[in-house]
Design an enzyme around this catalytic site. Structure first.
Site, PDB file in Angstrom:
ATOM      1  CE  LYS A 142       0.841   1.840   3.429  1.00  8.68           C
ATOM      2  NZ  LYS A 142       2.103   2.272   4.115  1.00  8.68           N
ATOM      3  CE1 TYR A 173      -1.607  -0.061   7.574  1.00  9.90           C
ATOM      4  CE2 TYR A 173      -0.217   1.872   7.397  1.00  9.90           C
ATOM      5  CZ  TYR A 173      -0.367   0.504   7.362  1.00  9.90           C
ATOM      6  OH  TYR A 173       0.711  -0.291   7.108  1.00  9.90           O
TER       7      TYR A 173
END
Ligand code: NDP
Length: 375
Positions: free
Chosen positions: A141, A230
């Site tokens: 990510k 996140y």
């Protein structure tokens, strides 16, 4: 709401999340006489691409613990790193690549999956190369610099009939999966408001002239790409819905360190039912909380995005903190099993694209403070 009712709801939610149900798949693995795990015949061979901090300290140890995959190769632009990796992990010369000769990996039957762990701007081009080489792709990510790049990655993997998964390790983690199940089961009624904050205070003691890629715009630097995904991903899985609109505000407290990238980003996601998620991310503040306020109570995970020690609690006094031996080993085993069985991975490329669409809207809103519809 009685405690008994809530427990029952939570157990149902856990079953719905596959918690427990997935455990029998993790058969006790065989150990040899020296207590080392013996490799299964069908173990997926993985090449790590980019031997930096995360690959060295989390993924390589995770691959040693994993049951269904193992470290088979490395791709690096730093020749000085090669001998130690080869020695420590028993990697033969034929499985060592540079970024220049990486495409030769197509001919290597030892390697079925490539795990991209480089600066963010390289995720898309390296994914396209790995997919064209016929290898499954696990990508860190944020999946890409924007949604258009992310979609190209999805399309390339689909065209080459390989799997693409994004390294959202928390979506494999049992306490997080409990929250994801609660989004469906709604044990405290409809979720009205979410708070998702992920960040840390760093760089106070660095030389401003030294600019690592995490603070450079051309490499996908900034708090939003690094930690903000996140908060965003957590807000989406905690609500169990996609946001329809976004407003964002960027803050830079130390302009000498953050030139052209966000030091702190605060953003509000709005969902179709009128509920909101207030989110924040920062390289200048410690924050690590995920909370859902509902019609009849609340629940939270704090911390919610560490490598271990996630802790949950609810408004009626329950606590939960399920342990997982190694998050990254769990994640990579799940992804390896999806390859071996030909089933859909838990966190496919499309999940990364959904985040990148919101990230695009966040950056657009941060430029002028205006609301953006998420496309
Ligand atoms: P590092 O800077 O520690 O390592 C990145 C590695 O990429 C370098 O060591 C290098 O490896 C390679 N690389 C290739 N080109 C460049 C370049 N131009 N500049 C710098 N490095 C380059 O980063 P991290 O390991 O912390 O992060 C890598 C990726 O992993 C990021 O996308 C990050 O978001 C993600 N990450 C995910 C985490 C998670 O919990 N899921 C946690 C931490 C990071 P080599 O010398 O071998 O070529």
């Amino acid at each position: 709401m009685t405690l008994e009712f809530t427990r029952r709801q939570l157990l149902a939610a856990m079953a719905g999340a596959g918690i427990g149900a997935s455990l029998p798949l993790r058969a006790e693995s065989a150990m040899d006489n020296n207590g080392k795990r013996t490799r299964r015949k069908d173990s997926v061979g993985v090449a790590l691409v980019g031997l930096g901090g995360y690959a060295t300290h989390q993924l390589a140890p995770g691959l040693q613990l994993a049951e269904h995959c193992h470290l088979a190769g490395i791709v690096t632009g730093s020749p000085h790193k090669i001998p130690a990796w080869q020695e420590k992990h028993g990697i033969p010369d034929r499985n060592v690549y540079s970024y220049d000769d990486f495409d030769r990996i197509a001919d290597n039957p030892d390697i079925q999956a490539v795990y991209i762990v480089t600066p963010n701007d390289l995720h898309m081009p390296l994914t396209l190369r790995a997919a064209n080489a016929g290898k499954h792709v696990w990508c860190e990510k944020p999946m890409a610099m924007d949604a258009a790049e992310g979609q190209k990655m999805v399309d390339a993997c689909r065209r080459n009939k390989v799997q693409l998964t994004i390294g959202y390790r928390l979506q494999h983690e049992p306490n997080t999966r409990r929250l994801m199940a609660m989004a469906r089961e709604q044990p405290y009624g409809r979720i009205l408001k979410i708070r998702a904050d992920a960040g840390f205070n760093a760089y106070d003691d660095v030389d401003p002239a030294h600019k690592p890629w995490r603070r450079l715009p051309q490499h996908g630097g900034g708090a939003m790409y690094d930690m903000g995904v996140y908060s965003l991903n957590a807000a989406r899985y905690t609500k169990g819905q996609e946001p329809v609109a976004v407003t964002a505000r960027q803050e830079v407290r130390r302009p000498q360190l953050f030139d052209g990238v966000d030091e702190t980003m605060r953003f509000t996601l709005e969902f179709a039912d009128g509920s909101v998620a207030e989110c924040a991310t920062s390289f200048g503040e410690d924050m690590n909380t995920l909370r859902a306020d509902c019609e009849r109570g609340w629940y939270e995970l704090s911390p919610f995005q560490t490598y271990d020690g996630l802790k949950g609690r609810t408004s009626d006094g329950q606590t939960f903190a399920d342990a997982v031996p190694h998050q990254q080993a769990r994640q990579m085993d799940d992804d390896a099993l999806a390859i071996l069985r030909g089933t859909a991975p838990l966190v496919p490329g499309e999940e990364g694209v959904r985040d990148m669409r919101v990230v695009d809207a966040i950056y657009a809103s941060a430029r002028d403070g205006g609301q953006r519809i998420v496309l």
